[in-house]
Design a protein around this motif. Structure first.
Motif, PDB file in Angstrom:
ATOM      1  N   THR A  46       0.830  -1.206   0.000  1.00  0.00           N
ATOM      2  CA  THR A  46       0.000   0.000   0.000  1.00  0.00           C
ATOM      3  C   THR A  46       0.863   1.254   0.000  1.00  0.00           C
ATOM      4  O   THR A  46       0.522   2.253  -0.640  1.00  0.00           O
ATOM      5  N   ASP A  47       1.990   1.220   0.703  1.00  0.00           N
ATOM      6  CA  ASP A  47       2.920   2.351   0.650  1.00  0.00           C
ATOM      7  C   ASP A  47       3.422   2.563  -0.779  1.00  0.00           C
ATOM      8  O   ASP A  47       3.501   3.698  -1.268  1.00  0.00           O
ATOM      9  N   LYS A  48       3.765   1.461  -1.450  1.00  0.00           N
ATOM     10  CA  LYS A  48       4.221   1.557  -2.844  1.00  0.00           C
ATOM     11  C   LYS A  48       3.123   2.109  -3.744  1.00  0.00           C
ATOM     12  O   LYS A  48       3.381   2.913  -4.645  1.00  0.00           O
ATOM     13  N   ALA A  49       1.878   1.682  -3.499  1.00  0.00           N
ATOM     14  CA  ALA A  49       0.758   2.193  -4.283  1.00  0.00           C
ATOM     15  C   ALA A  49       0.584   3.686  -4.069  1.00  0.00           C
ATOM     16  O   ALA A  49       0.301   4.442  -5.009  1.00  0.00           O
ATOM     17  N   ALA A  50       0.761   4.144  -2.831  1.00  0.00           N
ATOM     18  CA  ALA A  50       0.636   5.566  -2.520  1.00  0.00           C
ATOM     19  C   ALA A  50       1.745   6.374  -3.196  1.00  0.00           C
ATOM     20  O   ALA A  50       1.506   7.480  -3.701  1.00  0.00           O
ATOM     21  N   ILE A  51       2.941   5.824  -3.218  1.00  0.00           N
ATOM     22  CA  ILE A  51       4.054   6.499  -3.910  1.00  0.00           C
ATOM     23  C   ILE A  51       3.738   6.632  -5.391  1.00  0.00           C
ATOM     24  O   ILE A  51       3.942   7.691  -6.000  1.00  0.00           O
ATOM     25  N   LEU A  52       3.207   5.558  -5.977  1.00  0.00           N
ATOM     26  CA  LEU A  52       2.841   5.593  -7.391  1.00  0.00           C
ATOM     27  C   LEU A  52       1.726   6.607  -7.641  1.00  0.00           C
ATOM     28  O   LEU A  52       1.744   7.333  -8.646  1.00  0.00           O
ATOM     29  N   ILE A  54       1.198   9.335  -6.137  1.00  0.00           N
ATOM     30  CA  ILE A  54       1.758  10.680  -6.076  1.00  0.00           C
ATOM     31  C   ILE A  54       2.635  10.978  -7.287  1.00  0.00           C
ATOM     32  O   ILE A  54       2.559  12.062  -7.882  1.00  0.00           O
ATOM     33  N   THR A  55       3.446  10.002  -7.676  1.00  0.00           N
ATOM     34  CA  THR A  55       4.451  10.251  -8.710  1.00  0.00           C
ATOM     35  C   THR A  55       3.962   9.965 -10.130  1.00  0.00           C
ATOM     36  O   THR A  55       4.469  10.541 -11.096  1.00  0.00           O
ATOM     37  N   ASN A  56       2.974   9.056 -10.269  1.00  0.00           N
ATOM     38  CA  ASN A  56       2.477   8.697 -11.600  1.00  0.00           C
ATOM     39  C   ASN A  56       1.008   8.309 -11.498  1.00  0.00           C
ATOM     40  O   ASN A  56       0.643   7.139 -11.545  1.00  0.00           O
ATOM     41  N   PRO A  57       0.119   9.320 -11.333  1.00  0.00           N
ATOM     42  CA  PRO A  57      -1.297   9.017 -11.123  1.00  0.00           C
ATOM     43  C   PRO A  57      -1.941   8.199 -12.229  1.00  0.00           C
ATOM     44  O   PRO A  57      -2.828   7.381 -11.966  1.00  0.00           O
ATOM     45  N   GLU A  58      -1.486   8.382 -13.476  1.00  0.00           N
ATOM     46  CA  GLU A  58      -2.067   7.622 -14.590  1.00  0.00           C
ATOM     47  C   GLU A  58      -1.770   6.135 -14.433  1.00  0.00           C
ATOM     48  O   GLU A  58      -2.658   5.283 -14.616  1.00  0.00           O
ATOM     49  N   ALA A  59      -0.548   5.806 -14.085  1.00  0.00           N
ATOM     50  CA  ALA A  59      -0.180   4.402 -13.883  1.00  0.00           C
ATOM     51  C   ALA A  59      -0.926   3.819 -12.689  1.00  0.00           C
ATOM     52  O   ALA A  59      -1.361   2.662 -12.709  1.00  0.00           O
ATOM     53  N   PHE A  60      -1.092   4.627 -11.659  1.00  0.00           N
ATOM     54  CA  PHE A  60      -1.832   4.151 -10.486  1.00  0.00           C
ATOM     55  C   PHE A  60      -3.272   3.803 -10.848  1.00  0.00           C
ATOM     56  O   PHE A  60      -3.791   2.763 -10.439  1.00  0.00           O
ATOM     57  N   GLN A  61      -3.918   4.656 -11.613  1.00  0.00           N
ATOM     58  CA  GLN A  61      -5.320   4.452 -11.942  1.00  0.00           C
ATOM     59  C   GLN A  61      -5.549   3.252 -12.860  1.00  0.00           C
ATOM     60  O   GLN A  61      -6.671   2.780 -12.994  1.00  0.00           O
ATOM     61  N   ALA A  62      -4.483   2.742 -13.454  1.00  0.00           N
ATOM     62  CA  ALA A  62      -4.601   1.576 -14.334  1.00  0.00           C
ATOM     63  C   ALA A  62      -4.656   0.269 -13.562  1.00  0.00           C
ATOM     64  O   ALA A  62      -4.913  -0.789 -14.140  1.00  0.00           O
ATOM     65  N   GLN A  63      -4.417   0.316 -12.243  1.00  0.00           N
ATOM     66  CA  GLN A  63      -4.428  -0.914 -11.450  1.00  0.00           C
ATOM     67  C   GLN A  63      -5.680  -0.965 -10.571  1.00  0.00           C
ATOM     68  O   GLN A  63      -5.991  -0.006  -9.874  1.00  0.00           O
ATOM     69  N   PRO A  64      -6.420  -2.058 -10.616  1.00  0.00           N
ATOM     70  CA  PRO A  64      -7.644  -2.168  -9.820  1.00  0.00           C
ATOM     71  C   PRO A  64      -7.339  -2.572  -8.386  1.00  0.00           C
ATOM     72  O   PRO A  64      -6.256  -3.077  -8.078  1.00  0.00           O
ATOM     73  N   ALA A  99       5.678  14.761   2.423  1.00  0.00           N
ATOM     74  CA  ALA A  99       6.138  16.026   3.013  1.00  0.00           C
ATOM     75  C   ALA A  99       6.160  17.159   1.997  1.00  0.00           C
ATOM     76  O   ALA A  99       6.069  18.335   2.373  1.00  0.00           O
ATOM     77  N   THR A 100       6.261  16.825   0.709  1.00  0.00           N
ATOM     78  CA  THR A 100       6.369  17.860  -0.329  1.00  0.00           C
ATOM     79  C   THR A 100       5.213  17.846  -1.321  1.00  0.00           C
ATOM     80  O   THR A 100       5.154  18.706  -2.200  1.00  0.00           O
ATOM     81  N   ALA A 101       4.305  16.881  -1.211  1.00  0.00           N
ATOM     82  CA  ALA A 101       3.203  16.759  -2.171  1.00  0.00           C
ATOM     83  C   ALA A 101       2.217  17.917  -2.008  1.00  0.00           C
ATOM     84  O   ALA A 101       2.093  18.514  -0.932  1.00  0.00           O
ATOM     85  N   SER A 102       1.512  18.220  -3.084  1.00  0.00           N
ATOM     86  CA  SER A 102       0.478  19.258  -3.044  1.00  0.00           C
ATOM     87  C   SER A 102      -0.689  18.814  -3.923  1.00  0.00           C
ATOM     88  O   SER A 102      -0.539  17.954  -4.787  1.00  0.00           O
ATOM     89  N   GLY A 103      -1.850  19.403  -3.700  1.00  0.00           N
ATOM     90  CA  GLY A 103      -3.026  19.041  -4.477  1.00  0.00           C
ATOM     91  C   GLY A 103      -3.582  17.702  -4.049  1.00  0.00           C
ATOM     92  O   GLY A 103      -3.131  17.087  -3.080  1.00  0.00           O
ATOM     93  N   LYS A 104      -4.583  17.238  -4.781  1.00  0.00           N
ATOM     94  CA  LYS A 104      -5.243  15.979  -4.466  1.00  0.00           C
ATOM     95  C   LYS A 104      -4.456  14.790  -5.009  1.00  0.00           C
ATOM     96  O   LYS A 104      -3.883  14.852  -6.099  1.00  0.00           O
ATOM     97  N   ILE A 105      -4.445  13.713  -4.244  1.00  0.00           N
ATOM     98  CA  ILE A 105      -3.783  12.471  -4.640  1.00  0.00           C
ATOM     99  C   ILE A 105      -4.869  11.458  -4.990  1.00  0.00           C
ATOM    100  O   ILE A 105      -5.771  11.199  -4.182  1.00  0.00           O
ATOM    101  N   VAL A 106      -4.806  10.890  -6.198  1.00  0.00           N
ATOM    102  CA  VAL A 106      -5.795   9.876  -6.577  1.00  0.00           C
ATOM    103  C   VAL A 106      -5.626   8.665  -5.663  1.00  0.00           C
ATOM    104  O   VAL A 106      -4.532   8.373  -5.188  1.00  0.00           O
TER     105      VAL A 106
END
Length: 243
Positions: A46-52, A54-64, A99-106
């Protein structure tokens, strides 16, 4: 605010780390089919999913997010010989991003702010830490960090209704919980018809589904409160089976 949240997330993670550092990771936990290794493996995934997210929302949204994905990834991680170092590294990397993220995280549920994501990670760490503590026969001392878990449990009320195919109620619910030091934590309007009250620890167990409803000293008054309590969940994904 994010600095304080991350400090509490660190403290929650360190408390769990102390429990598992020398533990037998193959020991079964109350979650059916899950060992301590599964619990830590799930947190790592889940930590890895959260990192993804933040860093690549499109790739994250491709995984169910399905029960089989959750079980499979936990099982795969549970047998890794370097599971604990990987988990520690992943949570450190996520902390840096939060610590540095901004805006909404998918996310698997509604998009979240960095502060909400940190709260969600603390909630999951606490919840899976409860499974580990139960497996080891350890009684954890409740801390003020429970407020984050309870806050998320309150904020996700509408989400819990939607997950169960129910209309989100318009009526607000007053929640009054007694913290570990006897302090009163409240949410919602004071004069609300619907009310939920009880110990904060019991409410945290309820919304993370770590104890059976019948074991908890949670009182619900009003039709919306009475309908919410049996389905309450602070976590994303399908409704859980409870204990």
């Amino acid at each position: 605010m994010i600095t304080e949240l991350l400090a509490d997330l660190d403290a929650e993670s360190q408390e769990l780390d102390a429990l598992v550092a020398d533990a037998d990771l193959t020991l079964p936990t109350p979650a059916e089919g899950w060992t301590i290794g599964h619990q830590i493996g799930h947190l790592m995934w889940t930590d890895k999913a959260a990192i993804l997210a933040i860093t690549n929302p499109e790739a994250f949204q491709a995984q169910p997010l399905t029960a089989d994905v959750v079980d499979r990834t936990a099982a795969e991680a549970a047998v890794l010989p370097d599971l604990l170092p990987l988990w520690r590294n992943g949570r450190a990397v996520l902390r840096e991003h939060l610590a540095t993220a901004s805006g909404k995280i998918v996310w698997f549920g509604p998009p979240m702010s960095p502060a909400s994501m940190a709260t969600a990670r603390l909630m999951e760490t606490w919840a899976h830490g409860q499974d580990v503590a139960d497996a080891l026969g350890v009684v954890r001392e409740p801390t003020s960090r429970l407020r984050h878990v309870c806050h998320l449990g309150v904020r996700t009320m509408g989400f819990a209704f939607l997950l169960n195919g129910l209309a989100v109620p318009e009526a607000e619910v007053r929640v009054e919980l007694t913290g570990p030091g006897g302090e009163l934590w409240t949410w919602g309007p004071e004069g609300a018809e619907n009310r939920v009250s009880g110990p904060a620890l019991d409410f945290a167990w309820l919304v993370t589904q770590r104890r059976n409803r019948k074991e908890l000293a949670i009182e619900a008054v009003g039709p919306v409160a009475e309908e919410w309590i049996p389905i309450a969940q602070a976590f994303a994904g399908p409704p859980g089976g409870g204990r």
